[in-house]
Design a protein around this motif. Structure first.
Motif, PDB file in Angstrom:
ATOM      1  N   ASP A 117      29.231 -10.654  25.561  1.00 37.46           N
ATOM      2  CA  ASP A 117      28.716 -10.530  26.918  1.00 37.46           C
ATOM      3  C   ASP A 117      29.151  -9.219  27.556  1.00 37.46           C
ATOM      4  N   LEU A 120      26.804  -6.764  26.190  1.00 37.44           N
ATOM      5  CA  LEU A 120      25.473  -6.871  26.791  1.00 37.44           C
ATOM      6  C   LEU A 120      25.482  -6.501  28.278  1.00 37.44           C
ATOM      7  N   GLY A 121      26.680  -6.259  28.814  1.00 37.03           N
ATOM      8  CA  GLY A 121      26.785  -5.882  30.220  1.00 37.03           C
ATOM      9  C   GLY A 121      26.467  -7.013  31.156  1.00 37.03           C
ATOM     10  N   ARG A 122      26.718  -8.250  30.708  1.00 33.81           N
ATOM     11  CA  ARG A 122      26.386  -9.418  31.525  1.00 33.81           C
ATOM     12  C   ARG A 122      27.664 -10.217  31.645  1.00 33.81           C
ATOM     13  N   LEU A 124      29.901 -12.936  31.850  1.00 33.35           N
ATOM     14  CA  LEU A 124      29.723 -14.375  31.662  1.00 33.35           C
ATOM     15  C   LEU A 124      30.533 -15.127  32.716  1.00 33.35           C
TER      16      LEU A 124
ATOM     17  N   MET B  23      19.687  -8.468  20.160  1.00 33.81           N
ATOM     18  CA  MET B  23      20.115  -9.216  21.355  1.00 33.81           C
ATOM     19  C   MET B  23      20.028  -8.336  22.600  1.00 33.81           C
ATOM     20  N   LYS B  24      20.208  -7.022  22.405  1.00 34.03           N
ATOM     21  CA  LYS B  24      20.088  -6.097  23.535  1.00 34.03           C
ATOM     22  C   LYS B  24      18.610  -6.012  23.975  1.00 34.03           C
ATOM     23  N   TRP B 131      25.670 -21.916  29.054  1.00 37.08           N
ATOM     24  CA  TRP B 131      25.661 -20.521  29.513  1.00 37.08           C
ATOM     25  C   TRP B 131      24.711 -20.249  30.654  1.00 37.08           C
ATOM     26  N   GLU B 178      22.158 -14.888  37.318  1.00 38.21           N
ATOM     27  CA  GLU B 178      21.129 -13.848  37.172  1.00 38.21           C
ATOM     28  C   GLU B 178      19.904 -14.090  38.033  1.00 38.21           C
TER      29      GLU B 178
END
Lengths: 169, 276
Positions: A117, A120-122, A124, B23-24, B131, B178
């Protein structure tokens, strides 16, 4: 036959995780069935096949989630490989084994998840209590599923024939 | 322990790099699902729907049995309340009629649904992981559902569509970190950003000016900025206000009107010009 069995196991787990387990949450967490299967299968099959099954299960899960494809494939492949290393060192009949393996595998899972994470720059955002509940829940499911996996690997659906033994080094 | 031959080592390294790359590429905001993803979801959707119905029925039956005694006591209690409420009802009817008259006078119109087509949908699954916070609906591109369409119910805003197959749509809930959306305090028209914190009954209204006039119990609605959500959808009410660590801006804790863990029937607003 074995492939069909594993595919059915995977599909049923995905459906159950996304429906039934929603009402069986404990402290806001549910078990990661796919991860538990990967851990148990690695334990009886060793590192290479453990990594392979982790990769395939994780990839299908990623395709189903349709987000960040590869994240579960990579994490579960790594967990499968690492847990598989314990194959010959542990006494499989011992009940402590599946619990320790599930705990170790689940901790590794969250460790890799947080690491990826960051990549991915997210950031968590998961509560520590959810992680803790998930670890315990995974151990519990591993305890329930272990006997079946062990028996099947000895003389059932999950057994590999002699010619396959060499593959595992 | 297994030792890797050199060839396998390079193979695995390549695989890892490939996975990191995919995944990116396939983050939460991409517009189209690939054929294997669509196929997998469409195969599993009827199974999910079936299991969800059975689960709901079983849990209803179980709770009915376990609540029997409690229900009886409640019944007696409620019988008393009914008489009480009957008298209040006639009084409220007076208020209602008065309200209708005043509304006509002021020519008030709620924005909600006036310019928007909507279709009803049922929740057939929830997210399988710990998640994300998403739900899956039983309507897809065959019903005209598209990316980014807002999802509401009678309580207020639920989220937006992030992935569509022929017969299903995946909705990112407002409570997901998000799923940020432009918000507005209804009373004072103070703008801010509504963010999820991953908890079911809590949202944050952030980036509020230091001198913003916000108070507890004020209602927060969508601001309409960003062009995804229409203006004026109810989001929640403020329960707590705090100054951010930098001392420059305020943030407010917002309790959503929608109960995210109890969603069953929802509406998809399909008339958004961007999505069509």
């Amino acid at each position: 036959m074995r492939t069909a069995g594993l595919a059915a196991l995977l599909m049923i787990s995905l459906v159950v995780e996304s429906t039934l387990l929603e009402s069986l949450k404990i402290w806001g967490a549910k078990p990661d069935l796919i991860l538990v299967w990967v851990i148990l299968l690695s334990l009886v099959w060793g590192p290479r096949r453990g990594a392979a099954v982790g990769f395939v299960f994780g990839l299908v899960e990623d395709l189903f989630f349709a987000k960040y494809i590869g994240i579960n494939a990579l994490i579960k492949m790594s967990v499968g490989f690492i847990i598989g290393l314990g194959e010959n060192k542990l006494v499989k009949e011992n009940i402590i084994v599946p619990i320790t393996a599930a705990l170790t595998g689940s901790i590794l899972f969250w460790f890799f998840a947080f690491a990826l994470d960051l990549y991915l720059g997210r950031a968590l955002k998961v509560d520590f209590s959810i992680i803790l509940a998930n670890l315990l829940y995974n151990c519990f499911v591993a305890l329930l599923g272990y006997k079946w996996v062990y028996k099947s690997s000895q003389n059932g659906l999950l057994k590999f024939t002699e010619q396959w033994r060499d593959f595992n080094g | 322990m297994a030792r890797l031959p050199k060839k396998s080592f390079w193979g695995i390294l390549l695989l890892v790099v490939l996975l990191l790359f995919t995944m990116k590429l396939t983050d939460i905001n991409r517009t189209n699902l690939t054929p294997p993803e669509v196929l997998l979801r469409d195969i599993l959707a009827p199974l999910q729907g079936g299991v969800m119905v059975v689960t709901a029925k079983v849990s209803d039956a179980v709770s009915n049995i376990s609540n029997y005694k409690e229900t009886n006591i409640k019944y007696e209690e409620l019988k008393g309340q009914v008489d009480n409420l009957r008298s209040k009802l006639s009084q409220l009817e007076e208020y209602r009629q008065e309200n209708v008259r005043l509304r006509r006078l002021l020519n008030l119109q709620t924005n909600l649904n006036s310019d928007w087509d909507s279709i009803a949908a049922s929740v057939i699954a929830r997210d399988a992981s710990n998640w994300y916070h998403t739900i899956t609906l039983n309507r897809g591109s065959n019903d005209g559902v598209g990316q980014n369409m807002p999802i509401i119910n009678s309580e207020g805003l639920i989220g937006r569509v992030i992935a569509v197959t022929n017969n299903t749509a995946e909705v990112l809930l407002l409570m997901d970190p998000e799923g940020a959306v432009g918000g507005l305090v209804q009373e004072t028209r103070t703008p801010g950003i509504i963010e999820g914190v991953g908890q079911e009954q809590q949202l944050m209204l952030v980036h509020l000016a230091h001198n913003a006039e916000v108070e507890e119990n004020q209602v927060v609605i969508t601001s309409g900025l960003g062009d995804i959500f229409p203006k004026g959808l109810r989001i929640g009410y403020i329960t707590n206000i705090a100054v951010e660590a930098n001392g420059l801006v305020k943030k407010a804790v917002v309790k959503p009107f929608v109960e995210f863990d109890r969603l069953e029937e929802v509406f998809i607003l399909t008339g958004h010009k961007e999505a069509k």
